[in-house]
Write a protein that holds these residues in place. Structure first.
Motif, PDB file in Angstrom:
ATOM      1  N   GLY A  57     -12.102  -0.632 -13.823  1.00  0.00           N
ATOM      2  CA  GLY A  57     -12.966   0.310 -13.127  1.00  0.00           C
ATOM      3  C   GLY A  57     -13.018   1.638 -13.851  1.00  0.00           C
ATOM      4  N   THR A  58     -13.535   2.639 -13.170  1.00  0.00           N
ATOM      5  CA  THR A  58     -13.701   3.980 -13.723  1.00  0.00           C
ATOM      6  C   THR A  58     -12.856   4.953 -12.907  1.00  0.00           C
ATOM      7  OG1 THR A  58     -15.953   3.381 -14.357  1.00  0.00           O
ATOM      8  CG2 THR A  58     -15.402   5.728 -14.391  1.00  0.00           C
ATOM      9  N   TRP A  59     -12.119   5.806 -13.606  1.00  0.00           N
ATOM     10  CA  TRP A  59     -11.145   6.698 -12.994  1.00  0.00           C
ATOM     11  C   TRP A  59     -11.352   8.114 -13.499  1.00  0.00           C
ATOM     12  CZ3 TRP A  59      -7.517   4.255  -9.786  1.00  0.00           C
ATOM     13  CH2 TRP A  59      -7.468   2.870  -9.888  1.00  0.00           C
TER      14      TRP A  59
ATOM     15  N   ASN B 192      -6.776   2.795  -5.136  1.00  0.00           N
ATOM     16  CA  ASN B 192      -7.707   3.843  -5.553  1.00  0.00           C
ATOM     17  C   ASN B 192      -7.050   5.017  -6.281  1.00  0.00           C
ATOM     18  OD1 ASN B 192     -10.159   2.669  -4.538  1.00  0.00           O
ATOM     19  ND2 ASN B 192      -9.326   3.039  -2.505  1.00  0.00           N
ATOM     20  N   ARG B 193      -5.800   4.851  -6.703  1.00  0.00           N
ATOM     21  CA  ARG B 193      -5.100   5.915  -7.433  1.00  0.00           C
ATOM     22  C   ARG B 193      -4.144   5.280  -8.423  1.00  0.00           C
ATOM     23  NH1 ARG B 193      -5.631  10.861  -5.654  1.00  0.00           N
ATOM     24  NH2 ARG B 193      -3.716  11.621  -6.566  1.00  0.00           N
TER      25      ARG B 193
ATOM     26  N   LYS C  91      -7.873   9.187  -9.860  1.00  0.00           N
ATOM     27  CA  LYS C  91      -8.441   8.569  -8.671  1.00  0.00           C
ATOM     28  C   LYS C  91      -9.621   7.708  -9.120  1.00  0.00           C
ATOM     29  CE  LYS C  91     -11.902  12.047  -7.498  1.00  0.00           C
ATOM     30  NZ  LYS C  91     -12.471  12.894  -6.500  1.00  0.00           N
ATOM     31  N   ARG C  92      -9.827   6.612  -8.402  1.00  0.00           N
ATOM     32  CA  ARG C  92     -10.926   5.692  -8.719  1.00  0.00           C
ATOM     33  C   ARG C  92     -12.239   6.346  -8.317  1.00  0.00           C
ATOM     34  NH1 ARG C  92     -11.019   0.327  -9.684  1.00  0.00           N
ATOM     35  NH2 ARG C  92      -8.909   0.011  -8.900  1.00  0.00           N
TER      36      ARG C  92
END
Length: 159
Positions: free
Chosen positions: A44-46, A136-137, A156-157
């Motif tokens: 994903g992207t963070w 999400n972190r 954080k996501r």
């Protein structure tokens, strides 16, 4: 007579309707209700949101990233790319490579990056971190040569 027939019918219905489940039926029932948990993924992207400084493996200082710069990391199934927006140089600070993570450890192996990062990669292309990951972190924590925590980047996501 009708009342007796109803009473006997009800008794038979209750007797046969309340039979005990066999052991194999109970096992099947238990298997069907088992909850499957998935472990969090880095894919994903963070966005970098802050840092922790450690002393004796305890957080002694923390600060936000929102006033310094902006940094994004993107993970696919096997690749990582990060970029940092600096107000003084819009093309500096990015890196690209592969990564692995498992059991609380993250390893990023960079293939190339911005001008400054290519100089760093010549000296060291593999970066190892302790990883604390939730849905999400995540925190990538740098350790000293004795395995003690020094500092972490906290993400954080965003997608």
């Amino acid at each position: 007579m009708k009342a007796n027939f109803l009473m006997i019918s009800m008794a038979l219905l209750l007797t046969f309707g309340c039979k005990n489940k066999s052991e194999s039926e109970l096992e099947t029932s238990t298997e069907e209700t088992e909850i499957i948990t998935t472990k969090p993924s880095l894919k994903g992207t963070w966005e970098l949101v802050g840092f922790y400084n450690y002393k004796d493996d305890v957080v002694v200082d923390s600060f936000s990233n929102n006033t310094i710069s902006r940094q994004i990391k993107m993970y696919t199934d096997s690749k990582v790319m990060w970029c940092k927006l600096l107000k003084t140089d819009s093309i500096e600070f990015f890196g690209y490579g592969s990564y692995t993570y498992d059991d609380g450890h993250l390893t990023e192996s960079l293939d190339f990056g911005s001008s400054f990062m290519n100089e760093v990669i010549k000296e060291q292309h593999e970066f190892n971190f302790e990883l604390e990951l939730s849905e999400n972190r995540f925190e990538q924590i740098e350790l000293d040569e004795d395995g003690h925590k020094i500092y972490s980047e906290n993400y954080k996501r965003i997608e």
